[in-house]
Write a protein that holds these residues in place. Sequence first.
Motif, PDB file in Angstrom:
ATOM      1  N   ARG A 146       0.824  -1.198   0.000  1.00 55.64           N
ATOM      2  CA  ARG A 146       0.000   0.000   0.000  1.00 55.64           C
ATOM      3  C   ARG A 146       0.865   1.257   0.000  1.00 55.64           C
ATOM      4  O   ARG A 146       0.563   2.231  -0.669  1.00 55.64           O
ATOM      5  N   GLU A 147       1.937   1.198   0.754  1.00 59.49           N
ATOM      6  CA  GLU A 147       2.747   2.402   0.955  1.00 59.49           C
ATOM      7  C   GLU A 147       3.985   2.414   0.071  1.00 59.49           C
ATOM      8  O   GLU A 147       4.787   3.340   0.148  1.00 59.49           O
ATOM      9  N   GLY A 148       4.146   1.358  -0.740  1.00 59.74           N
ATOM     10  CA  GLY A 148       5.327   1.328  -1.610  1.00 59.74           C
ATOM     11  C   GLY A 148       6.619   1.149  -0.839  1.00 59.74           C
ATOM     12  O   GLY A 148       7.679   1.591  -1.260  1.00 59.74           O
ATOM     13  N   LEU A 149       6.537   0.487   0.322  1.00 54.01           N
ATOM     14  CA  LEU A 149       7.728   0.250   1.130  1.00 54.01           C
ATOM     15  C   LEU A 149       8.308  -1.116   0.816  1.00 54.01           C
ATOM     16  O   LEU A 149       7.632  -2.004   0.321  1.00 54.01           O
ATOM     17  N   SER A 150       9.555  -1.293   1.130  1.00 58.81           N
ATOM     18  CA  SER A 150      10.184  -2.602   0.977  1.00 58.81           C
ATOM     19  C   SER A 150      11.118  -2.793   2.152  1.00 58.81           C
ATOM     20  O   SER A 150      11.822  -1.873   2.564  1.00 58.81           O
ATOM     21  N   PHE A 151      11.077  -3.975   2.740  1.00 60.16           N
ATOM     22  CA  PHE A 151      11.820  -4.210   3.980  1.00 60.16           C
ATOM     23  C   PHE A 151      12.863  -5.290   3.761  1.00 60.16           C
ATOM     24  O   PHE A 151      12.681  -6.432   4.190  1.00 60.16           O
ATOM     25  N   GLY A 152      13.945  -4.955   3.065  1.00 58.56           N
ATOM     26  CA  GLY A 152      15.036  -5.915   2.885  1.00 58.56           C
ATOM     27  C   GLY A 152      14.540  -7.232   2.334  1.00 58.56           C
ATOM     28  O   GLY A 152      14.703  -8.267   2.961  1.00 58.56           O
ATOM     29  N   GLY A 153      13.907  -7.177   1.167  1.00 56.49           N
ATOM     30  CA  GLY A 153      13.333  -8.393   0.584  1.00 56.49           C
ATOM     31  C   GLY A 153      11.837  -8.369   0.770  1.00 56.49           C
ATOM     32  O   GLY A 153      11.332  -7.948   1.797  1.00 56.49           O
ATOM     33  N   ALA A 154      11.108  -8.801  -0.275  1.00 55.64           N
ATOM     34  CA  ALA A 154       9.651  -8.748  -0.226  1.00 55.64           C
ATOM     35  C   ALA A 154       9.130  -9.669   0.865  1.00 55.64           C
ATOM     36  O   ALA A 154       9.583 -10.817   1.001  1.00 55.64           O
ATOM     37  N   VAL A 155       8.199  -9.172   1.662  1.00 59.59           N
ATOM     38  CA  VAL A 155       7.458 -10.027   2.588  1.00 59.59           C
ATOM     39  C   VAL A 155       6.175 -10.432   1.879  1.00 59.59           C
ATOM     40  O   VAL A 155       5.417  -9.574   1.434  1.00 59.59           O
ATOM     41  N   GLU A 156       5.950 -11.724   1.747  1.00 60.70           N
ATOM     42  CA  GLU A 156       4.718 -12.193   1.114  1.00 60.70           C
ATOM     43  C   GLU A 156       3.669 -12.484   2.181  1.00 60.70           C
ATOM     44  O   GLU A 156       3.996 -12.964   3.272  1.00 60.70           O
ATOM     45  N   SER A 157       2.432 -12.212   1.822  1.00 63.47           N
ATOM     46  CA  SER A 157       1.336 -12.575   2.710  1.00 63.47           C
ATOM     47  C   SER A 157       1.360 -14.078   2.964  1.00 63.47           C
ATOM     48  O   SER A 157       1.733 -14.869   2.098  1.00 63.47           O
ATOM     49  N   ASP A 158       0.959 -14.464   4.161  1.00 60.19           N
ATOM     50  CA  ASP A 158       0.861 -15.884   4.501  1.00 60.19           C
ATOM     51  C   ASP A 158      -0.479 -16.470   4.058  1.00 60.19           C
ATOM     52  O   ASP A 158      -0.801 -17.606   4.429  1.00 60.19           O
ATOM     53  N   CYS A 159      -1.267 -15.729   3.284  1.00 60.58           N
ATOM     54  CA  CYS A 159      -2.650 -16.173   3.059  1.00 60.58           C
ATOM     55  C   CYS A 159      -2.682 -17.567   2.439  1.00 60.58           C
ATOM     56  O   CYS A 159      -1.997 -17.850   1.463  1.00 60.58           O
ATOM     57  N   ALA A 160      -3.433 -18.452   3.048  1.00 64.27           N
ATOM     58  CA  ALA A 160      -3.440 -19.867   2.668  1.00 64.27           C
ATOM     59  C   ALA A 160      -4.657 -20.538   3.295  1.00 64.27           C
ATOM     60  O   ALA A 160      -5.170 -20.075   4.320  1.00 64.27           O
ATOM     61  N   GLU A 192      12.506 -12.839   9.957  1.00 58.29           N
ATOM     62  CA  GLU A 192      13.401 -11.682  10.078  1.00 58.29           C
ATOM     63  C   GLU A 192      12.864 -10.441   9.358  1.00 58.29           C
ATOM     64  O   GLU A 192      12.856  -9.351   9.930  1.00 58.29           O
ATOM     65  N   PRO A 193      12.410 -10.578   8.090  1.00 59.76           N
ATOM     66  CA  PRO A 193      11.896  -9.368   7.411  1.00 59.76           C
ATOM     67  C   PRO A 193      10.694  -8.760   8.130  1.00 59.76           C
ATOM     68  O   PRO A 193      10.564  -7.536   8.198  1.00 59.76           O
TER      69      PRO A 193
END
Lengths: 335, 335
Positions: A182-196, A249-250
């Motif tokens: 949403r905010e166009g941020l990135s935290f040292g590698g993409a964090v993917e949603s856990d949605c499952a 970690e991310p």
Amino acid sequence: MKRIQMAHGGGGRLMQQLLREHVAAVFGEPVMHHDGAVLVGAMADGELVMTTDASVVTPLFFPGGDLGKLAVYGAVNDLAVTGARPVALSLALVLEEGLPLETLDRLLASVKAAADEVGVSVVTGDTKVVERGGCDRIYAATTGIGRRLPGVRIDARRVREGDRVLLSGDIGRHGVAVLSAREGLSFGGAVESDCAPLWGPALDLLTAVPSAPFLRDCTRGGVAAVLHELARAAGVSVSVEEASVPVSEPVRGACAILGLDPMSLACEGRFLAVVPPAHVDAALAALSEHSQCPGAAVVGTIGAADPGGAVWLTTAFGQERPLDYPSGEHLPRIC
Amino acid sequence: MKRIQMAHGGGGRLMQQLLREHVAAVFGEPVMHHDGAVLVGAMADGELVMTTDASVVTPLFFPGGDLGKLAVYGAVNDLAVTGARPVALSLALVLEEGLPLETLDRLLASVKAAADEVGVSVVTGDTKVVERGGCDRIYAATTGIGRRLPGVRIDARRVREGDRVLLSGDIGRHGVAVLSAREGLSFGGAVESDCAPLWGPALDLLTAVPSAPFLRDCTRGGVAAVLHELARAAGVSVSVEEASVPVSEPVRGACAILGLDPMSLACEGRFLAVVPPAHVDAALAALSEHSQCPGAAVVGTIGAADPGGAVWLTTAFGQERPLDYPSGEHLPRIC
């Protein structure tokens, strides 16, 4: 680019065309019919469970998922944590005038793929169109019905002092993924949603430990909200060891930068379970079979009776402090 | 005035308070729980029917009804026309930040009263909040499950040449009521919406005429849309006598002034039924017991096989002309 027009919701020729070419093309004929779907023989035995979920997430597409997946998993996971095998889904859509039909098609394909993954069908639907500005592109409401496993009784009042609290995987990923998209941020590698979908792990856990008294998916309000609801409903205190809560970690890094607590961030593919101490190993073994349960771990213990339902967190430094009930202020429209 | 805040949807303390004080206060505890409702024994026998309905009507309150009633009747009536007795409802809400809680309370009370009237319970729910401008005050999605009457099989393909087409009451009232409320118009006396639950009349009709092959409530697109869907699904032509279609004087007047056709105006408490000619009197007698069936009448006849599914209207002047499939352009957000 073809876009949604008001007449797509008017009950006339254009609506029939929309349903035929975009909805029935994905889900088959029955879903476009206005009347209900008949589920012949679906309920031969067992108790019926019903659950519903509105999906208003923004952005519509985020790392690891999209609104369509959330709509399906939201309903499926609510069934799973009551011990109910998903039988059928309904899908109600509110579309904004001007929505690109390509966006609708992508989301419907995602709904279909998610439902197929769980082995459940979307059997009926409804589609409404509102004027430009009347909603934010697309909202969905899914309702799921399921048949409860015989002998399973999920009820917070059945937890006992000494029972152990498990998390089915690492937490906070969905909240960070949506926020960063949403905010166009990135935290040292993409964090993917856990949605499952959680029906598989829930089924295996309940098969291995039929006496498990409590299961709950950790969505809005995160693990913290579930712990408080559990403690209050059971009338017990609950103690959690911060160091044992699985956080990647991310996610940890993103939370440190943004001042967020992973414990109150939404997950969309994790549940909290309570199991008697003798069955902890069997529960963890059942979860270890599933890719949607990375890092499943024991994180806490049910304490003594406590009508107020206190939740205590033992920090990494060994101090015990009350875990706040999340206020619900941060991260709107997370699901 | 208390208003909806974003945190009311955030999964934390304020959301729990909203659910407890405004939702559970009306529907009881189970609805506020995130997980599904267990319907013990609800499905001992019979086929299950599932249907869903999104409600986006504006204004929220109009002569004769409101969004809450429509949300309940929409699902109940979809069940009724499949011959299914309503068993349970779910309710998903999307609320706009700033919505007065008083408005929410009025609509929830209306949902409860409408459900009570039908003898069905709202058993589970979900509530989301979007930012100001993210929706228009409140949208609802209701899903209904029901148990189909044994022996009843509603299927357009079972209609036969010579079968008669009935309307359960006078048409066009809902469309005119909503339009006049929206535009501040008045047509020589208030026109009230016909919105009403149809399970009672449907049950009595299907009990009197179990062989009735087709029932459908006339909502968006009105009677014209239902006639076209019937003709196409059955692969027959259908002929309707304009003079026999029940339309009240105020609705007729409003349509004349506004250039609308009552045949394509939405109803929310009327259905179209097809019955074999020998059972017409029994069907009309069954409907005559119900206050929501004023002026029920035979309006047409099933014609010969016709893969294109033509619908013919014999005008008051004796001319026969094709009845247009409504375009769906007028009267958005009618339900």
